[in-house]
Design a protein around this motif. Sequence first.
Motif, mmCIF file in Angstrom:
data_model
loop_
_atom_site.group_PDB
_atom_site.id
_atom_site.type_symbol
_atom_site.label_atom_id
_atom_site.label_comp_id
_atom_site.label_asym_id
_atom_site.label_seq_id
_atom_site.Cartn_x
_atom_site.Cartn_y
_atom_site.Cartn_z
ATOM 1 N N GLY A 39 0.821 -1.212 0.000
ATOM 2 C CA GLY A 39 0.000 0.000 0.000
ATOM 3 C C GLY A 39 0.850 1.255 0.000
ATOM 4 N N ALA A 40 1.912 1.231 0.795
ATOM 5 C CA ALA A 40 2.811 2.384 0.875
ATOM 6 C C ALA A 40 3.471 2.677 -0.467
ATOM 7 C CB ALA A 40 3.869 2.141 1.947
ATOM 8 N N CYS A 41 3.789 1.622 -1.212
ATOM 9 C CA CYS A 41 4.421 1.830 -2.531
ATOM 10 C C CYS A 41 3.495 2.599 -3.468
ATOM 11 C CB CYS A 41 4.799 0.485 -3.146
ATOM 12 S SG CYS A 41 6.208 -0.298 -2.333
ATOM 13 N N VAL A 42 2.218 2.287 -3.435
ATOM 14 C CA VAL A 42 1.247 2.990 -4.287
ATOM 15 C C VAL A 42 1.083 4.432 -3.815
ATOM 16 C CG1 VAL A 42 -1.165 3.061 -5.062
ATOM 17 C CG2 VAL A 42 0.049 0.866 -4.923
ATOM 18 N N ILE A 43 1.006 4.642 -2.519
ATOM 19 C CA ILE A 43 0.880 6.008 -1.990
ATOM 20 C C ILE A 43 2.128 6.816 -2.360
ATOM 21 C CG2 ILE A 43 0.602 7.416 0.094
ATOM 22 C CD1 ILE A 43 -1.915 5.727 -0.724
ATOM 23 N N ALA A 44 3.293 6.206 -2.276
ATOM 24 C CA ALA A 44 4.537 6.902 -2.651
ATOM 25 C C ALA A 44 4.500 7.320 -4.118
ATOM 26 C CB ALA A 44 5.748 6.016 -2.373
ATOM 27 N N GLU A 45 3.880 6.505 -4.979
ATOM 28 C CA GLU A 45 3.725 6.892 -6.387
ATOM 29 C C GLU A 45 2.917 8.182 -6.494
ATOM 30 O OE1 GLU A 45 2.063 3.767 -8.818
ATOM 31 O OE2 GLU A 45 3.492 2.310 -8.001
ATOM 32 N N ASN A 46 1.893 8.327 -5.660
ATOM 33 C CA ASN A 46 1.077 9.538 -5.663
ATOM 34 C C ASN A 46 1.863 10.754 -5.178
ATOM 35 O OD1 ASN A 46 -2.033 9.022 -6.216
ATOM 36 N ND2 ASN A 46 -1.187 7.208 -5.223
ATOM 37 N N PHE A 47 2.927 10.512 -4.434
ATOM 38 C CA PHE A 47 3.795 11.599 -3.969
ATOM 39 C C PHE A 47 4.953 11.816 -4.927
ATOM 40 C CE2 PHE A 47 2.806 10.504 0.777
ATOM 41 C CZ PHE A 47 1.515 10.966 0.619
ATOM 42 N N TYR A 145 -11.232 20.046 0.086
ATOM 43 C CA TYR A 145 -10.506 21.268 -0.230
ATOM 44 C C TYR A 145 -9.045 20.947 -0.585
ATOM 45 C CZ TYR A 145 -8.073 25.690 0.563
ATOM 46 O OH TYR A 145 -7.269 26.791 0.429
ATOM 47 N N ALA A 146 -8.408 20.117 0.243
ATOM 48 C CA ALA A 146 -7.001 19.766 0.010
ATOM 49 C C ALA A 146 -6.832 19.030 -1.314
ATOM 50 C CB ALA A 146 -6.481 18.918 1.169
ATOM 51 N N LEU A 147 -7.726 18.118 -1.621
ATOM 52 C CA LEU A 147 -7.639 17.381 -2.884
ATOM 53 C C LEU A 147 -7.829 18.296 -4.087
ATOM 54 C CD1 LEU A 147 -9.530 14.229 -1.713
ATOM 55 C CD2 LEU A 147 -7.235 14.200 -2.727
ATOM 56 N N ARG A 148 -8.665 19.306 -3.941
ATOM 57 C CA ARG A 148 -8.899 20.231 -5.059
ATOM 58 C C ARG A 148 -7.710 21.163 -5.292
ATOM 59 N NH1 ARG A 148 -13.946 20.216 -7.164
ATOM 60 N NH2 ARG A 148 -15.594 19.332 -5.887
ATOM 61 N N ILE A 149 -7.098 21.652 -4.209
ATOM 62 C CA ILE A 149 -6.002 22.609 -4.404
ATOM 63 C C ILE A 149 -4.716 21.921 -4.852
ATOM 64 C CG2 ILE A 149 -6.911 24.356 -2.819
ATOM 65 C CD1 ILE A 149 -4.697 23.426 -0.828
ATOM 66 N N ASP A 150 -4.504 20.696 -4.377
ATOM 67 C CA ASP A 150 -3.280 19.957 -4.725
ATOM 68 C C ASP A 150 -3.535 18.481 -4.427
ATOM 69 O OD1 ASP A 150 -0.804 18.724 -4.882
ATOM 70 O OD2 ASP A 150 0.236 20.233 -3.681
ATOM 71 N N PRO A 151 -3.800 17.674 -5.451
ATOM 72 C CA PRO A 151 -4.117 16.262 -5.214
ATOM 73 C C PRO A 151 -3.052 15.525 -4.396
ATOM 74 C CG PRO A 151 -4.600 16.836 -7.477
ATOM 75 C CD PRO A 151 -3.897 18.020 -6.874
ATOM 76 N N GLY A 152 -1.790 15.813 -4.607
ATOM 77 C CA GLY A 152 -0.736 15.173 -3.818
ATOM 78 C C GLY A 152 -0.856 15.526 -2.348
ATOM 79 N N PHE A 153 -1.089 16.815 -2.068
ATOM 80 C CA PHE A 153 -1.275 17.231 -0.683
ATOM 81 C C PHE A 153 -2.545 16.609 -0.116
ATOM 82 C CE2 PHE A 153 -2.988 19.870 2.672
ATOM 83 C CZ PHE A 153 -1.909 19.910 3.540
ATOM 84 N N GLY A 154 -3.586 16.536 -0.924
ATOM 85 C CA GLY A 154 -4.841 15.928 -0.473
ATOM 86 C C GLY A 154 -4.643 14.479 -0.055
#
Length: 188
Positions: A39-47, A145-154
């Motif tokens: 799971g962490a590997c996929v989340i890291a891809e999003n970062f 709000y966070a997902l809209r302003i910056d999906p990575g931050f969201g």
Amino acid sequence: MQNLLTVTNKIVSQFVEKETLEAMEKLLDQTSFENNLSGACVIAENFASAETFKILTSSTEESSNAETKLIQSFHNNLKLLVQKTWVEKSDIAIKEQILYQLDPICDSLRNKDYIQIYPKYVNILQDVVYLMFGPQSKKEEFAEYALRIDPGFGIFWWFLVNMPCTTPPQPETARIYLLLGMLFLANY
């Protein structure tokens, strides 16, 4: 913070792929380190940090060097972020507390005291987001709000609010959670 996985999944599913939703569930599964890691590997891809994360979680000397560099980047970026964030007068104490705690937290990370530092680390990350966004960060609508302003931050925020507040029973799992947070903030 309370676990908002179910609530935020409804919001998050509008912004991220199904694979990321499933990855977060695996990441937070306290019964399987293999699930945590996949799971962490996929989340890291999003970062945008998948390759770095693979190096960090390998059993090589390169992993240790990469972790040392990550901790330094995390320290420098978080310190700069906190120093440069304008805050209300009432929040100056939080800002000063974060700056005071940052060096000892990074020292513990360098010493691989993942279990000991875990709760302080989670609190400091939550405080940093509060400094950046104020009371809005405590509201349920903040995820959207966070997902809209910056999906990575969201996705980072979604991860942060769902991280267990208590230390995971396995040091390896605690390390994965710590690494993901550092990866995002070291490059934010």
